[in-house]
Design an enzyme around this catalytic site. Structure first.
Site, PDB file in Angstrom:
ATOM      1  N   HIS A   4      12.613   1.593   4.799  1.00  0.00           N
ATOM      2  CA  HIS A   4      11.953  -0.032   4.607  1.00  0.00           C
ATOM      3  C   HIS A   4      12.439  -0.665   5.765  1.00  0.00           C
ATOM      4  O   HIS A   4      13.616  -0.756   6.212  1.00  0.00           O
ATOM      5  CB  HIS A   4      13.209  -0.551   3.314  1.00  0.00           C
ATOM      6  CG  HIS A   4      12.311  -1.858   2.847  1.00  0.00           C
ATOM      7  ND1 HIS A   4      12.525  -3.026   3.010  1.00  0.00           N
ATOM      8  CD2 HIS A   4      12.527  -1.586   1.069  1.00  0.00           C
ATOM      9  CE1 HIS A   4      11.690  -3.377   2.810  1.00  0.00           C
ATOM     10  NE2 HIS A   4      11.893  -2.488   1.104  1.00  0.00           N
ATOM     11  N   ASN A  48     -10.384   0.950   2.144  1.00  0.00           N
ATOM     12  CA  ASN A  48      -8.709   0.574   1.966  1.00  0.00           C
ATOM     13  C   ASN A  48      -8.811   0.535   0.007  1.00  0.00           C
ATOM     14  O   ASN A  48      -8.496  -0.504  -0.226  1.00  0.00           O
ATOM     15  CB  ASN A  48      -9.032  -0.531   2.828  1.00  0.00           C
ATOM     16  CG  ASN A  48      -6.843  -0.642   2.217  1.00  0.00           C
ATOM     17  OD1 ASN A  48      -6.396   0.317   1.470  1.00  0.00           O
ATOM     18  ND2 ASN A  48      -5.969  -0.813   3.321  1.00  0.00           N
ATOM     19  N   HIS A  79      -2.600   7.031   4.709  1.00  0.00           N
ATOM     20  CA  HIS A  79      -3.167   6.202   4.995  1.00  0.00           C
ATOM     21  C   HIS A  79      -4.322   5.085   4.650  1.00  0.00           C
ATOM     22  O   HIS A  79      -4.066   4.679   6.210  1.00  0.00           O
ATOM     23  CB  HIS A  79      -2.330   4.645   4.144  1.00  0.00           C
ATOM     24  CG  HIS A  79      -2.766   3.558   3.722  1.00  0.00           C
ATOM     25  ND1 HIS A  79      -2.883   3.094   2.511  1.00  0.00           N
ATOM     26  CD2 HIS A  79      -2.580   2.186   4.594  1.00  0.00           C
ATOM     27  CE1 HIS A  79      -3.503   2.185   2.029  1.00  0.00           C
ATOM     28  NE2 HIS A  79      -2.988   1.076   3.744  1.00  0.00           N
ATOM     29  N   CYS A 131       0.696  -1.185  -0.297  1.00  0.00           N
ATOM     30  CA  CYS A 131      -0.674   0.142  -0.023  1.00  0.00           C
ATOM     31  C   CYS A 131       1.048   0.821  -0.140  1.00  0.00           C
ATOM     32  O   CYS A 131       0.687   2.126  -0.033  1.00  0.00           O
ATOM     33  CB  CYS A 131      -0.865  -0.114   1.139  1.00  0.00           C
ATOM     34  SG  CYS A 131      -2.069  -1.561   1.597  1.00  0.00           S
ATOM     35  N   HIS A 156     -14.706   5.842   5.355  1.00  0.00           N
ATOM     36  CA  HIS A 156     -15.809   4.881   4.807  1.00  0.00           C
ATOM     37  C   HIS A 156     -16.329   5.241   3.488  1.00  0.00           C
ATOM     38  O   HIS A 156     -17.640   4.304   3.640  1.00  0.00           O
ATOM     39  CB  HIS A 156     -16.453   6.430   5.333  1.00  0.00           C
ATOM     40  CG  HIS A 156     -17.936   6.088   6.184  1.00  0.00           C
ATOM     41  ND1 HIS A 156     -18.962   6.630   5.543  1.00  0.00           N
ATOM     42  CD2 HIS A 156     -18.916   5.541   7.167  1.00  0.00           C
ATOM     43  CE1 HIS A 156     -20.152   6.007   5.701  1.00  0.00           C
ATOM     44  NE2 HIS A 156     -19.630   5.857   6.423  1.00  0.00           N
ATOM     45  N   HIS A 162      -2.155  19.911   6.923  1.00  0.00           N
ATOM     46  CA  HIS A 162      -3.204  18.853   5.950  1.00  0.00           C
ATOM     47  C   HIS A 162      -2.543  17.381   6.479  1.00  0.00           C
ATOM     48  O   HIS A 162      -1.219  17.335   6.234  1.00  0.00           O
ATOM     49  CB  HIS A 162      -3.789  18.945   4.818  1.00  0.00           C
ATOM     50  CG  HIS A 162      -5.118  20.699   4.628  1.00  0.00           C
ATOM     51  ND1 HIS A 162      -6.151  20.385   5.300  1.00  0.00           N
ATOM     52  CD2 HIS A 162      -3.779  21.610   3.849  1.00  0.00           C
ATOM     53  CE1 HIS A 162      -5.905  21.539   4.713  1.00  0.00           C
ATOM     54  NE2 HIS A 162      -5.198  22.482   3.786  1.00  0.00           N
TER      55      HIS A 162
END
Length: 456
Positions: free
Chosen positions: A267, A388, A355, A188, A384, A351
């Site tokens: 990573h 995802n 994720h 993701c 919502h 802002h």
């Protein structure tokens, strides 16, 4: 003039010779200085980092017939005959606590009873999402497909031959010398990785457009077994994708929405637990799925800590950096029980696009970064409304912020993404103007209903 003639008549041959030598040496100095100036200016212009602008982006809005309600999801899961009672009850509880609404979408094939996942159906899903986002992007920017010089596509679980990037090249008849890349298996957080790759390519190739396409494919990656750690993705992942147009042309600054300021990648794959916390494998019955470890949130927290340790000095006010450094030194030298100082990132960013991996992910980041509910609003509402959507979720969140009319010139945006490997990646943008939502913003038909009150 007469005075000049009189003075010149008084010069002898030695005076004239000395005057010539002085002019000659000065001329050589001027030429040498000019050469160094031209050379230095050329080197600076050729090697300085080129600004990368986000001209516009587009998020795919699935058609309404792909929406799946809670009850429909559970009925279909039961009718497939693949799940036992314990697994069905587990999925029901996950859905109730997930933060997903009743309008998220699953692929066409998952609406069939029984589902009929196939390579053809997976290709169809990929085409609908990628081409849908790209059609809108090209229409909104008036950029011709053949003007694109760089293409980066990321999709973790679906990597056919020819590649997804080749499908785009074929569909839009992109030019033959395009630099195309296809990133797979990177989870993701791959959207920020793709963005970083495009940024690096734009440093090399002058006056170029780059497109980043971020998506995930669900059709062939639904899990039909009873391993509970593999059932969670079924409940959370939904159809979605985004296409982003980047430019390094100075002439595009005026019409662009944002300028890319920083990309920081972390990573943790050297750690075995981190490497296997999101892991695609077969269960005991030979059914393939993606398992999520119980250590996932702890590993994500550690990855975030490492990431912000690098990002903090780049974005935080000097006062916050001093507090952090002093606390760190005190903890090392005097008392190991001293709580580390958590910098106030609200002073650095206006802002936050966290994720939308799940309710627990958003809760954990809101708590660890000491954010206010408004800062996590875009992430919660995206989860919502769309679920995802993997690497593209951070773009739906940015689109939400624009649709709410909150983006002002000079505002700084932090996109934070997590993914298998395990990785935590950040992208920082600054708004170049008061940003209004583009045409076909994915929220335009429902923003009047948001934010919604979520049950705890």
């Amino acid at each position: 003039m007469a005075l000049i003639i009189v003075e010149a008549s008084r010069l002898n041959l030695d005076d004239i010779h000395q005057l010539w030598l002085q002019l000659q040496y000065n001329l050589v100095s001027v030429i040498v200085f000019s050469a160094f100036l031209v050379f230095g200016s050329t080197v600076y212009i050729m090697t300085r980092p080129r600004s990368v602008y986000l001209v516009d982006y587009s998020c795919y809005l699935p058609p309404s017939h792909l929406k799946v309600k809670y009850q429909q999801f559970m009925e279909h899961s039961m009718l497939t005959g693949d799940f036992d009672e314990s697994s069905l009850e587990f999925q029901r509880k996950i859905l109730e606590r997930s933060g997903l609404g009743e309008e998220t979408c699953v692929p066409e094939t998952m609406h069939s009873i029984p589902p009929r996942p196939s390579m053809a159906a997976a290709r169809q899903e990929a085409e609908q999402v990628m081409f849908g986002a790209l059609d809108t992007l090209f229409a909104n920017t008036n950029v011709k497909p053949r003007d694109i010089g760089i293409l980066v596509v990321n999709c973790s679980l679906f990597n056919p031959t020819p590649s997804l990037s080749a499908m785009i090249v074929n569909k839009y008849k992109l030019r033959g010398n395009i630099r195309s890349f296809n990133l797979g298996g990177m989870g993701c957080s791959a959207g920020v990785i793709a963005l970083d790759l495009a940024k690096d390519m734009l440093q090399v190739h002058r006056n170029s457009y780059a497109i980043v396409v971020s998506t995930e494919n669900i059709t062939q990656n639904w899990y039909f077994g009873n391993n509970k750690s593999m059932l969670i993705p079924n409940c959370l992942f939904r159809v979605g994708g985004a296409a982003v147009l980047l430019s390094n042309k100075s002439s595009d600054r005026r019409r662009s929405k944002y300028k890319l300021v920083h990309v920081v990648r972390t990573h943790c794959g050297a750690n075995d637990k981190a490497f296997k916390c999101v892991y695609q494998e077969e269960d005991d019955a030979g059914k393939t799925g993606v398992s999520l470890s119980k250590d996932l949130m702890a590993i994500a927290g550690g990855a975030l800590k490492t990431n912000i340790t690098t990002l903090g000095p780049l974005v935080l006010p000097i006062s916050e950096q001093i507090f952090f450094f002093v606390t760190l030194v005190a903890k090392k030298l005097f008392n190991a029980k001293i709580k580390p100082y958590i910098p106030d990132f609200k002073l650095a960013f206006d802002h936050f696009c966290i994720h939308a991996g799940g309710r627990a992910v958003i809760d954990e980041l809101e708590k660890n970064l000491q954010l206010l509910p408004v800062h996590a609003e875009a992430s919660r509402m995206t989860l919502h409304r769309f679920g995802n959507t993997s690497s593209s979720s951070i773009w739906y969140e940015l689109a939400y912020t624009e649709a709410r009319g909150r983006m002002r010139k000079g505002n700084r945006v932090w996109q934070i993404a997590f993914g298998s490997g395990f990785k935590c990646n950040s992208a920082v943008w600054v708004a170049l103007r008061n940003v209004k939502p583009s045409l076909s913003n994915p929220w335009e038909d429902c923003i009047h209903r948001y934010p919604v009150q979520l049950s705890l």
